[in-house]
Each structure stands twice: as structure tokens, then as C-alpha cells.
Design an enzyme around this catalytic site. Sequence first.
Site, PDB file in Angstrom:
ATOM      1  N   HIS A  13      -7.109   1.048  -6.662  1.00 34.78           N
ATOM      2  CA  HIS A  13      -7.376   0.186  -5.504  1.00 34.78           C
ATOM      3  C   HIS A  13      -8.077  -1.087  -5.993  1.00 34.78           C
ATOM      4  CE1 HIS A  13      -7.759  -1.064  -1.499  1.00 34.78           C
ATOM      5  NE2 HIS A  13      -8.640  -0.209  -1.021  1.00 34.78           N
ATOM      6  N   ARG A  58       0.881  -1.183   0.000  1.00 33.61           N
ATOM      7  CA  ARG A  58       0.000   0.000   0.000  1.00 33.61           C
ATOM      8  C   ARG A  58       0.908   1.219   0.000  1.00 33.61           C
ATOM      9  NH1 ARG A  58      -5.415   1.317   3.332  1.00 33.61           N
ATOM     10  NH2 ARG A  58      -6.123   0.024   1.615  1.00 33.61           N
ATOM     11  N   CYS A  92     -16.412   1.983   0.408  1.00 32.83           N
ATOM     12  CA  CYS A  92     -15.312   1.054   0.702  1.00 32.83           C
ATOM     13  C   CYS A  92     -14.844   1.158   2.144  1.00 32.83           C
ATOM     14  CB  CYS A  92     -14.161   1.315  -0.252  1.00 32.83           C
ATOM     15  SG  CYS A  92     -13.510   2.996  -0.128  1.00 32.83           S
ATOM     16  N   ASP A 138     -16.989   7.441  -1.606  1.00 37.03           N
ATOM     17  CA  ASP A 138     -15.719   7.194  -0.910  1.00 37.03           C
ATOM     18  C   ASP A 138     -15.329   8.493  -0.208  1.00 37.03           C
ATOM     19  OD1 ASP A 138     -13.215   6.234  -0.111  1.00 37.03           O
ATOM     20  OD2 ASP A 138     -12.309   6.408  -2.096  1.00 37.03           O
ATOM     21  N   ARG A 150     -13.971  -8.294   1.520  1.00 38.70           N
ATOM     22  CA  ARG A 150     -12.522  -8.090   1.316  1.00 38.70           C
ATOM     23  C   ARG A 150     -11.778  -9.368   1.716  1.00 38.70           C
ATOM     24  NH1 ARG A 150     -10.531  -2.984   1.560  1.00 38.70           N
ATOM     25  NH2 ARG A 150      -8.796  -3.791   0.346  1.00 38.70           N
ATOM     26  N   GLN A 166      -9.974  -3.734  -3.658  1.00 37.61           N
ATOM     27  CA  GLN A 166     -11.264  -3.234  -3.187  1.00 37.61           C
ATOM     28  C   GLN A 166     -12.362  -3.519  -4.211  1.00 37.61           C
ATOM     29  OE1 GLN A 166     -12.100  -1.355  -0.218  1.00 37.61           O
ATOM     30  NE2 GLN A 166     -14.110  -1.959  -0.972  1.00 37.61           N
TER      31      GLN A 166
END
Length: 312
Positions: free
Chosen positions: A128, A101, A267, A226, A295, A131
Site C-alpha cells: 500500500h 486497488r 491508516c 492496522d 492522503r 498510504q
Amino acid sequence: MLHLVSMKEWPPQLIEEVLDLADAVKREPARFATAMAGQTLLMIFEKPSLRTRVSFETGVTQMGGHAIYYDMSTSPLGAGKENIADTARVISRYVNIVMARLFKHEVIVELARHATIPVINALTDHAHPTQILADLQTIREKKGRLKGVKVAYCGDGRNNVTHSLLIGCSKLGLDIRVACPDGTDYSPAPDVIRSALGFAKKAGSQVLVTHDATEAARDADVVYTDSWMSYHVAHEKLEERVRVFTPYQVTAALMALAAPDAIFMNCLPALRGFEQTAEVMDGPQSVVFDEAENRLHAHKAILLRLLGDLKK
Ligand code: CP
Ligand code: NVA
């Protein structure tokens, strides 16, 4: 070597294969209890995380493997003592698979270029993908299909989640409408829009970028938002961003324009009263915690598919 740097490089059949595997892992986790026996995942973090970190680590444990959390700020790489290429070469001698990340997308591209093990993008400023794989699993679960599903994204368009949503939806034939403020700071990157338009043409779906949240939300099956303050956004920007994004807040009135059985997704992390109201986040249409759960299942499927590819 198959990596997951962004979904752009993944053919639609591969995405569908991983979604099917994620469903199988969710249905029968015990079948995969030793699938990663003796294998190690390295998890490099330059930004904070709750879901990504805990679900990947738990997923590996549940499949009999081992995961190492590696804080980039305490690494030679983070201290500017070692470059990414050498880091990639060294970790490839120890572990079986790595996820990272990071801030800059170029760094994950570089990591994948020099690693001789599979690399997973666990979020960069630009994309991402893990996700969105979990989100596609959630949408298919809730709606029973993907093709033709209408997804409305309202809020920050210049955003990793928005970019990956544009790519993932357009590849699998979902219509994707992004409602965001005008201007390069807030709209999806032009190359992502171009790619999404190309994928949508092949899949027979639609891509729309609008500055009107109601246009995006009307008749949508999924309303998605988001954070307005992504991890890479400086705190000084808060006031300005609240002002520009408030017209895109997901409210009960906006949800009322969507299909009666529309679902609300985020998310996470989410702030009630910012990108959505508390009423929407905690309301009956919200699936945000099912989304977060997926996830775990989707990450297991990604690991299995990338590691499985090596055995072929
Ligand atoms: N959605 C997501 O990636 O959450 P974290 O930042 O907590 O990992
Ligand atoms: N766009 C958000 C996603 C968090 C999971 C961020 O980058 O912070």
C-alpha cells in the site's frame, strides 16, 4: 516510465522529492489549481475504499483534471471477458494515468508491464505505497525529521501496510519494529524483510520483527497499527484473528511504554476495541485524522511527479 507499484523500486531521493512536493501542495494548493488541466485519472477498484477513492478524486478535481471511478465488478476484466494486458493497452489510449486497488499484486505488476501510461498501486494484498508516502509526510510533520525516528507497528504483520511501512521506513532511515504473532499467516513476507534489511543497512537504520508488542513499543516515537480484518480477509477468520491479535492491541498501557511524545497512527478504517482501544484512537496522542488528510496532499504529489516525469 515511472510507476508507483511498490516503494521497493523508488530510490530514497525520489521518495523525499515527493514528500517535499506533498508539503508544497499542502502549503499552497492554489499554485497547483491547473496542474492537471485536461488530464484524466482512471481509478479501478476491486475492493472498497473511503480515503483512497475520495482523496484521489478530490485531488484531481482540485488540480483541474478529471477522475473516473471504475468498479471492476462491472468491467469486462472483472467478468473474465478481457485480460489485464488488453485492458492496459486500451486505457492507455484514453487516459493519462491510472490507479488500481486490487487483490493480487501480480495483477498491478502486469498492468504496469502493458500500460504506456503511469500506474499507481492504490493497494493490493501485498503493498500500500500511497498510504506510506502520506504516513511519512505525517511523521516528518509531527516529529520534524525522519532519520532515526523509531516506528513500532503492532498487529497483523502479513499485511500490505506493514510491508510498505517496512520498505518506506528502511529506505529513509527510520527504525522499524514489527510486533506480530508467529507464523506465516501473521508475519511479514520473508522477501519484504530481506529487502528492508538491505535498505536499512544502506540507510543506517534498524529492522526488527518480534512477537512481543512491548519490545516494539518501548521508547518508540510512533506506534502504528492496522485492521485485523483487511479487505481480503474472509469474515470466517474473525474469531481466530481476534484471539491471535489481541496481545498486540494498542492500549494506553502499551502507549505508556513509548516515548512520552509518541504519536499513534492507523491508516484507517479502524475498529475501536479491536486493533486499538477507543481511548488510544480518540486520545491526545492520536494523529489518525491528520494522517488521513495527508492522503490528499500526498496523492496530488504522486500524480504530479508521475505525470511530470512524462513531460521531461
Ligand atoms: N487507508 C485507506 O487506504 O483507506 P481506504 O480503504 O478507505 O481507502
Ligand atoms: N490492511 C488494510 C488496509 C486498509 C487501508 C486492508 O488491506 O484492508
